[in-house]
Structure formats: C-alpha cells, structure tokens
Design an enzyme around this catalytic site. Structure first.
Site, mmCIF file in Angstrom:
data_model
loop_
_atom_site.group_PDB
_atom_site.id
_atom_site.type_symbol
_atom_site.label_atom_id
_atom_site.label_comp_id
_atom_site.label_asym_id
_atom_site.label_seq_id
_atom_site.Cartn_x
_atom_site.Cartn_y
_atom_site.Cartn_z
ATOM 1 N N THR A 3 0.859 -1.183 0.000
ATOM 2 C CA THR A 3 0.000 0.000 0.000
ATOM 3 C C THR A 3 0.890 1.226 0.000
ATOM 4 O OG1 THR A 3 -1.670 1.265 1.228
ATOM 5 C CG2 THR A 3 -0.134 0.002 2.544
ATOM 6 N N LYS A 40 -2.000 3.087 7.025
ATOM 7 C CA LYS A 40 -2.407 1.674 7.049
ATOM 8 C C LYS A 40 -1.251 0.813 7.566
ATOM 9 C CE LYS A 40 -5.843 1.229 3.259
ATOM 10 N NZ LYS A 40 -6.071 0.543 1.973
ATOM 11 N N ASP A 48 -8.083 -4.996 -0.495
ATOM 12 C CA ASP A 48 -9.022 -4.251 -1.328
ATOM 13 C C ASP A 48 -10.371 -4.278 -0.615
ATOM 14 O OD1 ASP A 48 -9.652 -2.611 -3.444
ATOM 15 O OD2 ASP A 48 -10.273 -4.239 -4.753
ATOM 16 N N THR A 49 -11.109 -3.170 -0.732
ATOM 17 C CA THR A 49 -12.378 -3.021 -0.012
ATOM 18 C C THR A 49 -13.454 -2.511 -0.948
ATOM 19 O OG1 THR A 49 -11.262 -2.519 2.075
ATOM 20 C CG2 THR A 49 -13.516 -1.751 1.868
ATOM 21 N N PHE A 55 -14.424 8.359 6.264
ATOM 22 C CA PHE A 55 -14.148 8.693 4.868
ATOM 23 C C PHE A 55 -15.050 7.846 3.969
ATOM 24 C CE2 PHE A 55 -11.838 4.914 3.410
ATOM 25 C CZ PHE A 55 -11.618 4.281 4.625
ATOM 26 N N GLY A 56 -14.916 8.070 2.677
ATOM 27 C CA GLY A 56 -15.632 7.236 1.714
ATOM 28 C C GLY A 56 -17.138 7.242 1.958
ATOM 29 N N TYR A 57 -17.742 6.072 1.918
ATOM 30 C CA TYR A 57 -19.182 5.924 2.037
ATOM 31 C C TYR A 57 -19.668 5.927 3.491
ATOM 32 C CZ TYR A 57 -19.042 4.454 -2.902
ATOM 33 O OH TYR A 57 -18.867 4.397 -4.269
ATOM 34 N N ASP A 58 -18.810 6.236 4.441
ATOM 35 C CA ASP A 58 -19.192 6.193 5.862
ATOM 36 C C ASP A 58 -20.477 6.957 6.187
ATOM 37 O OD1 ASP A 58 -17.210 4.494 6.628
ATOM 38 O OD2 ASP A 58 -15.873 6.043 7.415
ATOM 39 N N ARG A 104 -12.314 -3.776 7.752
ATOM 40 C CA ARG A 104 -10.840 -3.811 7.658
ATOM 41 C C ARG A 104 -10.251 -4.404 8.939
ATOM 42 N NH1 ARG A 104 -10.419 -0.119 4.314
ATOM 43 N NH2 ARG A 104 -11.369 1.332 5.769
#
Ligand code: ITT
Length: 193
Positions: A7, A12, A68-69, A149-152, A178
């Site tokens: 990564t 991370k 990957d998520t 972050f993201g779709y949270d 995760r």
C-alpha cells in the site's frame, strides 16, 4: 522477519505494525523501492488484492500482503463493489459516488448492504492465503456525520443507530470490515512466523 504491505498509505502500515509482535517488521512499498502505482484492474476484491500482492512478490521477492475493499449493496446486485472508489467516474469523487448510489436506491425498500475487505498474503514460498472481513448494515436516505471517509456517511452498521461517519474513529475501527480482516491476518502471521 520482514513483510511488505503493498500500500502507499503509511497510516495503514502503521496501524497494522502496531498489532504485530516486534520481530515482524512491516515494510511499505517505498521501503522496498517500489514507487510505481500498482494495477488493480480485476473484477473482484479477491482478484485485485491478489494482483497487488502478486506483483510485489514476483518483482521484489519478499513475503507481502495487499488489501481491497468495497461497499456491496444487495438491491443493486453487489454494486458498487469492486468499483466503489470510481462508481460515478474516474475522478473518484466520493460526493458523486454517494449521490449516484442514493439515486439508484430511491424508492427501494431493501437497503441492505455490507462493507467487505479482502487481504491476500503471499509467503516466501509463494503460498497464498486470503482473509475476509465483512460488516453488514444498511444504506441511509441521506448522508449523516462528518467522521471517517468514503461511504461512511450513508452506512449504518447492523445493531447501531448511527452511520460510520457519526461514530468516533476508534469505535468504527474496532468493528470495521478492515479490522476484522486485519485481525485474521495478524493471528495467522503471529502463529506461523
Ligand atoms: P488504496 O488502494 O490506496 O488503499 P483505495 O481508495 O483503493 O485506496 P480501498 O480499496 O480500501 O481504497 O477502498 C475502495 C473504496 O471503497 C474507497 O475509495 C472508499 O470509497 C470505499 N471504502 C473503503 N473502505 C471504506 C470505509 O471504511 N468506509 C467507507 N468507505 C470505504
């Protein structure tokens, strides 16, 4: 014992290093001299995480893992899934991604969804193992909360009343997809190395 985490995100690496015993040292891509962007053009989370780990293993000859998520929405047959980061286009705009997702769910009663993380680990002999972490939940009607972050902001984990973006970071990080996949990896590494 050194293992590369494929990564480019140093946070991370730090987070997982803190969960490992001292004799297992995590190396970032930069640490092993890999400065190129790794391809992720497979059609599944399993495929993408394997693609990244496999690239590093074959080119740099170190044990390594990659993750990957994706967010998988049941009424949309698992979309956006593997294309979560670029659901509304290559500009990777999370506002546009969430808007598109909410518009596709408009009028639908079934709002069930899950976040899923897949980690692929390749050992020094090239043996591959995958670890999965899943958090089930539901998609809200509107974004709520400013953490994460993201779709949270549009995801409420099952058993909770708040979106991931309304939770404190350490609360989310204890129960997240995760975290679950990472704990499985850490358990495996601690047992086998
Ligand atoms: P790296 O490969 O550099 O780690 P990425 O953006 O591809 O970055 P992921 O594979 O971890 O990151 O996740 C893909 C997308 O899924 C990401 O861009 C987010 O939109 C979303 N995502 C992943 N984890 C998330 C989480 O915990 N909460 C909300 N959205 C998440």
């Amino acid at each position: 014992m050194q293992i590369c985490f494929a990564t480019s995100n140093p946070n991370k690496v730090r987070e997982i290093q803190a969960m490992l015993p001292d004799y297992i040292r995590l190396l970032s891509l930069k640490d092993i001299g890999c400065l190129e962007e790794l391809a992720e053009d497979q059609s599944t989370l399993e495929g993408n995480s394997h693609q990244k780990a496999n690239y590093v293993f074959h080119n740099y000859h170190v044990p390594c893992f990659a993750d990957d998520t994706g967010l998988e929405v049941f009424a949309l047959d698992g979309a956006p899934g593997v294309i979560s980061a670029r659901y509304a286009g290559e500009q990777r705009d999370i506002g546009a991604n969430m808007e598109l997702l909410l518009s596709k769910l408009q009028g639908k009663e079934d709002r069930k969804a899950q976040f899923r993380t897949v980690i692929t680990f390749i050992n020094e002999d090239g043996k591959t193992r995958q670890f999965e972490g899943v958090v089930k939940g539901a998609i809200t009607n509107n974004p709520q909360g400013g953490q994460g972050f993201g779709y949270d902001p549009i995801f409420i984990p099952k058993g909770y009343q708040q979106t991931f973006a309304q939770m404190a970071a350490d609360e989310k990080n204890k129960i997240s997809h995760r975290a679950i996949a990472t704990q499985k990896l850490v358990k495996y590494l601690t047992k086998h190395f």
